[in-house]
Motif scaffolding. Structure first.
Motif, mmCIF file in Angstrom:
data_model
loop_
_atom_site.group_PDB
_atom_site.id
_atom_site.type_symbol
_atom_site.label_atom_id
_atom_site.label_comp_id
_atom_site.label_asym_id
_atom_site.label_seq_id
_atom_site.Cartn_x
_atom_site.Cartn_y
_atom_site.Cartn_z
ATOM 1 N N SER B 69 1.010 -1.174 0.046
ATOM 2 C CA SER B 69 0.133 0.098 0.060
ATOM 3 C C SER B 69 0.834 1.128 -0.091
ATOM 4 O O SER B 69 1.931 1.408 0.635
ATOM 5 C CB SER B 69 -0.918 0.047 1.218
ATOM 6 N N MET B 70 0.389 2.213 -0.891
ATOM 7 C CA MET B 70 1.498 3.443 -1.086
ATOM 8 C C MET B 70 0.723 4.420 -0.180
ATOM 9 O O MET B 70 -0.132 4.970 -0.366
ATOM 10 C CB MET B 70 1.528 3.897 -2.406
ATOM 11 N N ARG B 101 -8.909 9.110 1.296
ATOM 12 C CA ARG B 101 -7.504 8.528 0.939
ATOM 13 C C ARG B 101 -7.875 7.212 -0.184
ATOM 14 O O ARG B 101 -8.562 6.395 0.187
ATOM 15 C CB ARG B 101 -6.676 8.093 1.878
ATOM 16 N N GLU B 102 -7.325 7.451 -1.232
ATOM 17 C CA GLU B 102 -7.287 6.206 -2.117
ATOM 18 C C GLU B 102 -5.971 5.518 -2.108
ATOM 19 O O GLU B 102 -5.630 4.586 -1.681
ATOM 20 C CB GLU B 102 -7.875 6.429 -3.626
ATOM 21 N N TYR B 103 -4.760 6.383 -2.663
ATOM 22 C CA TYR B 103 -3.435 5.997 -2.426
ATOM 23 C C TYR B 103 -2.682 7.125 -2.444
ATOM 24 O O TYR B 103 -3.154 8.223 -2.871
ATOM 25 C CB TYR B 103 -2.788 4.954 -3.560
#
Lengths: 329, 329, 329, 329, 329, 329
Positions: B69-70, B101-103
């Motif tokens: 996960s970034m 937040r998605e990434y």
């Protein structure tokens, strides 16, 4: 036993085969012999060609610059191992319509009679086979491109066969080319080419998958008592990219598009760190060989990971026997 | 001689240029400075940004977790080399419609007036440029995304130009993006952006092939007496994947979409093992630079193989001279 | 605490967990345990399976030859670490319509009752799941392929469940397959299969990107007091190729297509040079595990970079706790 | 019953709904209304926009020339059906840095206050949204491009919403773009844009596959008592290429990125020969609609097979009811 | 002369062969027999299956809705030409774990003993072969999917062979599948399948290029005195997409994976406008055939351009002779 | 006014230009002149070549069979419109190593001195340019292939230029080739070829997008007082496939690789149903032209949708003027 038909080269680079070597080819213990930064502005030096010259050796080297511009450079060596490579690329004389430079890479050098012919991948609205010659590796003359684009890996035979010059090549496309067979072409004069013949192609299925995606000629064919010994590259497409390995084949002496034997096993592949890691990982790519007719010794020069230049040794008997031991049915 | 227009930073990380260095940039001798496992759950730490902060340094780091996960994490350092990175990602305050937040990846940090602005690649139904700010690297506020998707590598200029905030970016697509030019956009308020201008693109052909596939801005531009010094990344597509290298360009001080000079040669590329081997082989990717106006020293922070973080040194004169020595015609 | 339901294996390979190990799995200190050249004509030895056998261990090994032909070979070991691998591939008895060999790779071995069943990726006008059995690892009998092409990674459960044999697999395509979920199939007789159920798929988005492209079962599931412990591989597609990592999941004991827990974090990934560099860079691929019911110890055998074979250790509690610590929501 | 919030247009083109029409939209009986050769050098005329103007209609038309150069041309009509289209493309006044022409296509026209704004796909180192305005369709002024590349289908709302201009668009890539969602952006001044919001995306799976590959806004949204009625295109990727169909959605009147209803069924798709056969087969692509507030009548102008221009009719009630009858769950 | 082994069907649809017909198959003069809009919400009706039923005919039809959702619908006809198709898709009874619907398309119907078995492409985490049965075409029961994904075109044989049910199918991938061979699988109980055999594949090179990309079974095989007559589709990949044509083969009566004859020529291909123009241009796709044992007459039902349904005629002798006249060497 | 340098052909096919024709070329009113089924086993007849012969015309025709095997067939006509085409393909005499047939398509015929030379795309381990000759269109002799693979569209000039035979061609790849420029090659003897020159390439950007993807020579160049008039095809890649259109260029009379003029506009493109619908939609592909030196009349034979053969008319003045009216800057 087979023997090489050619000249003596008693001082050529050589190391005896180490014990416990599994294959027919073994690496020089001090590889790589040419590092990526051997000239002032080089990014990498690889896929290069050498020949005996005077009392030592000369060569034409692919040096990609630090702008990653591809060009070919002359170089000289006393021992074939330690090289002085020019900081300036080859400047060819010739017709201005011919000498326009787009890019130049992967040279081969072939001595025929008293001239050293250079063939390379030459940008001319697409990659094709450029040709030129020199007698001193100082002054160079460019000839017409041998073929229409798109082509790579043009390799001359070192003498006329049945009164014809002959060249191996691997027709390609404009990019990274996921296919490629070896063809043989003929010329009466090195300008006009024809009578093209298919020599051999990739191997489908599982029998010899290292050469399942594309193949191309490498060193100038070595004349032997059994036929022309061709050292070539073969490529497999893994899920993480191409792997370039080295194999060999034996071609008919008079009709060299007829294959008499071919290695099912590769004879060298990327295993050392300098072969597996670099600008293009997992590449071993042969462009030249030195031979000694007295001993049958062969020294193969090969590019490593598109970054540095390596040297490996074998003999004509090692290769011929290996093809017999692992025949491609 | 050119000079940097900015503040003094006498204690910034530095090593003198080793003798026999061929290019204008040299690596820190203890690279990589940040290993992949510097936080409890990190898979890799790279493509990160640092700034002077109080009597030391602060930064925003891309740490991919062991679930890959970034996200972006704050960190602090006394010397710019040894870093304490938070185990928890940045939590932004702001409008809930914005802070979803998605990434989040590839942050940059830019001080303008009394605030530290962070820009990063922000997932919002596709990658685009997220923005936020902090004054203490503890409390963070998120702003509106600068652009519509799909975009990466948003880099602010460190001051208004002609009364406009300006940002460099590289519009992209939804995936690995086999193209990419650098554009410059303007804003009166950091919320609404317009007057987009093309700055520079990839180089076709052989002249500078290391930047033939895509390019993108890296560090916050450095103001110099000659113009804005932009350190950027360029990419070539080899048959075995992309290679990311680093170059530089000089932009007009008032109209920074006008390019005054640009490096034909790369200034740094993957050659060390930690740059060539890792989760994404053959990547050197700059995201930040420290500078000292007194000496012209520049310290570049760059991601290595999408795995660890490296540090390299140069000076404003080294870079400006190198662009003159190897101009892109 | 959970426990393994199975037999004691007190002398299985083992090293205690090093201090400061961040994850739940640690590598054997002498990795790789099997080099690429462990048999006379091998190019690489990886993705292989071992089981306890008599007073030691037996296994079936994927050895790609130096022609890069893929086949499976028997081997024996006293300690599970030092292996004697046959130079000749397995020759199966059975119906000639079944035993035709195209290619064979990635074997698993599963003891059910008094037979050792081997499953592998079997070329039959496309890859599918080949099956055979032995009682002595000397004489082997081939069964019908379990499924139609195109399929890989067939892994049997070590006992019947509700009176049915069960097999996990990952349906695929004819090439490098940029997708892949895990399914469970049932059979009354190991010849006819049906009642196929989807078990689990890839994870979209950022939550667990290491398993975003494809996943496939690895070792024979380990029966525990909590359910079946499945060790599997997951793949992400970076701009420079696939990265194969290892994760684990817990399946319902009676309906093993129902997932009770699954690792958000990978448990092992390519980080060591022998995992990152080789014929296919950045691959860790599990195919077998030894377990000791008394201690909960697990020893995982995994292929490294499609070139060599590694060994890593964990325990049932390490894995179950890690799934709880990093749950996949 | 819902009603259109707007002006009366009693003489707009109209035909009553034929009996036995299955869907909510029916074609004009004399389609196509504009043939491919309606101007002296046109190859095709399609994807064009019309508005009421004075006592008739004006429009901006995409005419690809017989060199297949894409540009936009003004045109006039008394009845909205028979058009006089200029042989010369629009020449915009404005800053020379802005008015450089690469290519221009797929125009929309939106009247706001007393100006007719034109938006189109504008080449500017990649496709993006060009903007300009006119008051007489004779003299045209160009504004800054709204967004960075790469974008298509910029469609303005016909009035400010909460004091902001708003534009729908579909971010894309540099080529044929196998993805695409609809976003909404805001601007205080038509020059600087921000506060981008995702409106809606493609539909995975089987529920509404005609819009599974990409979607994009078509006509200027129609203000109704229920919200903004958006007519848009949706695309499926068959094994023989894209099929472009037409659907509709209802957007919140104040926050138009919030979708209140959306058609599961398409409302028009390629079925007639002039829609299925042409330069790009199987395309129906809406770019404009005329409406009459008194009757709720809607006339949709749509490009057919990227070759000619068609006309189709519906009413606001037909569309709103159809969305209720076939809701997208 | 060969004869059909089956029942009499004297009133089946039929037209005599027109004079000057070049091939062995001729179209019904009123084609297409089923238009795209034959049900209230259909976008297209094609790739459908019919059988004799009571004193007329019943069928299962692929009707894509106007949301382009794919499902299967029952229908009835007195004459096999004029059809009443249900507006509601088939609702299967059965285990809830089985009857979950993702999508359903391309049905076949096969009478075995006293049941009508329906097979279709069934979405189940990927396309595979769904199965169900009915006795009255009003109440339907679903069985387990026959195979793991990914598979299409499951076609049952109309009786057990050597005490086994048998099914032809074409394993595929998750998308448009640029490959495809025909396999035969066996089952003792219609739930568990195994003993998979490759039947035949695509034809490389120039000899029969219409079937060079993929092939798949079409109608239920017709039992004849010479063997099973299989009518199948073959696909070529042109630069503008796939073309689907129809061919035939003769399979061994007891081991139907053994091909006794196969058509080098296609027997029908897209030539009429309704076959060349539609949602997917250039598709003729057979899914069913009616036969009359008394006369050898065959009526083929085939989808046209994925839009409408056509009917064509031939006889068992026409097909057997054509295979002899144009044998695939 | 320009004139054709050649012979009179007063009875060549001709229709006067219809009034209101917009471009320089107009179709024959009874097109297509050759239907797809003009020979007993043909699937399609297109991309064919004709020449004046005796008191009528002869030709070589590409007839794909109903197995979609590609071959070339002789034919004769009294009037150039109604053709008798042989049911048997051409059988060449010659060296068995040369006459091996893989596939043959897209013939051209060129009379030089007293022989009719045929060139075609010849399968020889990839497509290349086959050559042969006849004097009576009954007995044919095959020559060596002109070039290495991969090449298509070899077109001879109708006389030696500066004592050299010359041939235009379009080097390609092994498949559908998304690129393609026109080159000119020279030969002293029609066997060996060299001195290859790039003639012209595709046009990037918007200026002439119909020829943006690939171009290739069509008819034998027509000698005129202004230079060689070359009729060629150009291709654009739309989102739904390639569109093949026809253009013209004027080449230097002595150095025909020098382009004196070139059409920005296409001169004919797919617009009629028989050009837009067929096995490959949207193809117009010229392979031959008849000319009358007395009047300047030109009759172009072109393949339509890879299915049938069309005829169109123009004059040398029409084409030369059109290139002046729409010059490619």
């Amino acid at each position: 036993m087979a023997h090489i038909i050619g000249t003596s080269l008693p001082d050529m680079p050589w190391q005896d085969k180490p014990v416990n070597t599994r294959g027919p080819v073994w690496r020089y213990s001090q590889n790589p012999i040419i590092p990526r930064d051997a000239t002032p502005n080089s990014n990498s030096i690889f896929n290069s060609a050498v020949v005996p010259f005077k009392d030592g050796y000369a060569g034409v080297f692919r040096c990609d610059s630090r702008s990653v511009s591809m060009d070919i450079f002359p170089g000289f060596s006393k021992d074939g191992i330690n090289w002085e490579i020019s900081a300036e690329p080859i400047a060819f004389g010739g017709d201005a319509e011919i000498t326009v430079r787009e890019y130049r890479y992967d040279p081969r050098v072939c001595k025929i009679d008293d001239k050293y012919y250079i063939t390379w991948c030459n940008g001319a609205h697409g990659p094709t086979i450029g040709m030129g010659w020199t007698q001193d590796f100082k002054t160079f003359y460019q000839l017409e491109n041998a073929f229409l684009p798109y082509n790579r890996n043009g390799v001359l035979f070192p003498r006329k066969i049945r009164n014809m010059y002959m060249m191996l090549s691997r027709p390609s496309d404009t990019g990274h080319t996921p296919f490629g067979d070896i063809f043989c072409s003929q010329s009466p004069d090195l300008t006009f080419w024809g009578k093209h013949r298919w020599v051999m192609g990739t191997i489908n299925g599982d029998a010899s998958a290292w050469q399942s995606k594309k193949i191309g000629p490498g060193a100038v064919p070595i004349e032997t008592s059994e036929g022309w010994l061709m050292i070539y590259h073969g490529v497999i497409n893994t899920c993480n990219g191409f792997v370039y390995r080295i194999g060999c084949a034996l071609l008919d002496i008079d009709e060299p598009w007829k294959v008499k034997a071919r290695s099912r096993n590769y004879i060298l592949g990327p295993q050392e760190l300098y072969e597996c890691v670099g600008d293009v990982p997992n590449v071993t790519f042969p462009c030249a060989a030195l031979t000694d007719a007295d001993t049958g010794r062969i020294a193969i020069y090969y590019g490593c990971a598109d970054t540095v230049t390596g040297l490996a040794f074998t003999t004509v008997d090692e290769l011929l026997n290996y093809m017999k031991e692992y025949p491609l049915a």
